[in-house]
Design a protein around this motif. Structure first.
Motif, mmCIF file in Angstrom:
data_model
loop_
_atom_site.group_PDB
_atom_site.id
_atom_site.type_symbol
_atom_site.label_atom_id
_atom_site.label_comp_id
_atom_site.label_asym_id
_atom_site.label_seq_id
_atom_site.Cartn_x
_atom_site.Cartn_y
_atom_site.Cartn_z
ATOM 1 N N PHE A 76 0.802 -1.709 0.299
ATOM 2 C CA PHE A 76 0.294 -0.023 -0.100
ATOM 3 C C PHE A 76 1.094 1.308 0.197
ATOM 4 C CE2 PHE A 76 0.457 -0.913 4.065
ATOM 5 C CZ PHE A 76 1.446 -0.937 4.854
ATOM 6 N N TYR A 77 0.381 2.151 -0.335
ATOM 7 C CA TYR A 77 0.981 3.792 0.276
ATOM 8 C C TYR A 77 -0.078 4.373 0.406
ATOM 9 C CZ TYR A 77 4.104 7.156 -1.425
ATOM 10 O OH TYR A 77 4.933 8.498 -1.572
ATOM 11 N N LYS A 78 0.182 4.906 1.817
ATOM 12 C CA LYS A 78 -0.652 5.958 3.081
ATOM 13 C C LYS A 78 -0.696 7.176 2.266
ATOM 14 C CE LYS A 78 -1.068 2.944 6.671
ATOM 15 N NZ LYS A 78 -2.013 2.359 7.178
ATOM 16 N N LYS A 79 -1.893 8.021 2.348
ATOM 17 C CA LYS A 79 -1.936 9.333 2.460
ATOM 18 C C LYS A 79 -0.787 9.469 2.305
ATOM 19 C CE LYS A 79 -5.759 12.412 3.837
ATOM 20 N NZ LYS A 79 -7.191 11.902 4.766
ATOM 21 N N HIS A 80 -1.052 10.797 1.329
ATOM 22 C CA HIS A 80 0.309 11.914 1.221
ATOM 23 C C HIS A 80 0.153 12.753 -0.161
ATOM 24 C CE1 HIS A 80 1.248 8.542 -1.752
ATOM 25 N NE2 HIS A 80 1.763 9.505 -2.378
ATOM 26 N N VAL A 81 1.028 13.730 -0.344
ATOM 27 C CA VAL A 81 1.095 14.523 -1.245
ATOM 28 C C VAL A 81 2.445 14.158 -1.945
ATOM 29 C CG1 VAL A 81 -0.535 16.091 -0.241
ATOM 30 C CG2 VAL A 81 2.188 16.825 -0.141
ATOM 31 N N ASP A 82 2.284 14.313 -2.806
ATOM 32 C CA ASP A 82 3.814 13.794 -3.999
ATOM 33 C C ASP A 82 5.182 15.315 -3.665
ATOM 34 O OD1 ASP A 82 2.490 11.699 -4.645
ATOM 35 O OD2 ASP A 82 2.393 11.893 -6.450
ATOM 36 N N SER A 83 4.750 16.590 -3.746
ATOM 37 C CA SER A 83 5.652 16.871 -4.226
ATOM 38 C C SER A 83 6.213 17.711 -2.614
ATOM 39 C CB SER A 83 5.181 18.573 -4.212
ATOM 40 O OG SER A 83 4.845 19.747 -3.233
ATOM 41 N N HIS A 93 -4.759 15.565 -1.605
ATOM 42 C CA HIS A 93 -4.388 13.918 -1.191
ATOM 43 C C HIS A 93 -4.439 13.097 -1.241
ATOM 44 C CE1 HIS A 93 -2.964 16.796 1.671
ATOM 45 N NE2 HIS A 93 -2.804 16.083 2.678
ATOM 46 N N HIS A 94 -3.012 11.732 -1.213
ATOM 47 C CA HIS A 94 -3.907 10.333 -1.972
ATOM 48 C C HIS A 94 -3.473 8.790 -1.685
ATOM 49 C CE1 HIS A 94 -0.288 11.966 -4.544
ATOM 50 N NE2 HIS A 94 -0.134 10.858 -4.590
ATOM 51 N N GLU A 95 -3.777 8.579 -2.063
ATOM 52 C CA GLU A 95 -3.580 7.232 -1.254
ATOM 53 C C GLU A 95 -3.448 5.431 -1.629
ATOM 54 O OE1 GLU A 95 -5.249 5.049 2.097
ATOM 55 O OE2 GLU A 95 -7.101 6.235 2.401
#
Ligand code: AKG
Ligand code: FE2
Length: 209
Positions: free
Chosen positions: A125-132, A190-192
């Motif tokens: 998985f990849y937990k909630k985050h922003v890419d920048s 934000h995305h996950e």
């Protein structure tokens, strides 16, 4: 090769969505045979490599990063534009062409593009985050292309996008199906990636300043 869509055919729709919501999901820009070619290459790199193929992704950027498998569990393989295969060159060119249309329409200071394959094995998985990230090579737009055949609801691994104006509220849940692509604002969306229940392959690209 199947008919190639010009980036201008998507440009207006994508710009409108990015300006209204900060994200866009669509299909049909990256052709089926291109996606199949990329998928085969990624699987070959993944299967045949001895150490220099895919490695555990890190949190942070390329210069300052931490290995934190509580946050993300994908394995990645950076594309090297100078050693790109024919399929990878087409993908890089098509991505760049699309980004140039968005750059012009949205007055974005885009000067570069970096991209990697990502493999989520079962359970990853990849937990909630922003890419920048703050500092070097600020990321402006994220572009993800999915390379998975016959993805179903029960396979997990969906991309969950949260609202730009309220990151606590879900905006969309996207199946990582072959040829589908997503573009979003790297700093604000934000995305996950929900836990995947089977191997999940994609290409993640970032527009950088
Ligand atoms: O593969 C996806 O759907 C999203 C991946 C992601 O968020 C990332 O690589 O930063
Ligand atoms: Fe991300």
């Amino acid at each position: 090769m199947s008919k190639v869509k010009r980036p201008e055919e998507f440009g207006a729709e994508i710009v409108e969505a990015l300006q209204a919501y900060g994200w866009y999901a669509g299909a049909g820009y990256f052709e089926a045979d291109l996606c199949r070619g990329l998928k085969e290459e990624a699987l070959a790199i993944y299967t045949n490599s001895q150490g220099d193929g895919f490695y555990q992704a890190r949190v942070g950027d390329r210069f300052q990063n931490l290995k934190d498998t509580r946050v993300r569990q994908d394995q990645i393989h950076w594309l090297d534009p100078l050693q790109a295969s024919p399929w990878q060159s087409i993908y890089l060119q098509r991505s760049w062409d699309l980004m140039m249309v968005l750059k012009r329409a949205m007055f974005l200071p885009i000067n570069g593009f970096e991209s990697h394959f990502a493999m989520y094995q079962s359970g990853a998985f990849y937990k909630k985050h922003v890419d920048s990230f703050q500092g070097r090579n600020a990321r402006l737009l994220s572009l993800i292309v999915y390379l998975n055949d016959d993805w179903g609801e029960s396979d997990g691994g969906q991309l969950r996008i949260y609202r730009e104006d309220n990151p606590e509220v879900e905006a969309a849940t996207i199946q990582p199906e072959m040829g589908r692509f997503v573009i979003f604002l790297s700093e604000t969306i934000h995305h996950e990636v929900l836990p995947s229940h089977r191997p999940r392959l994609s290409l993640t690209g970032c527009e950088i300043q």
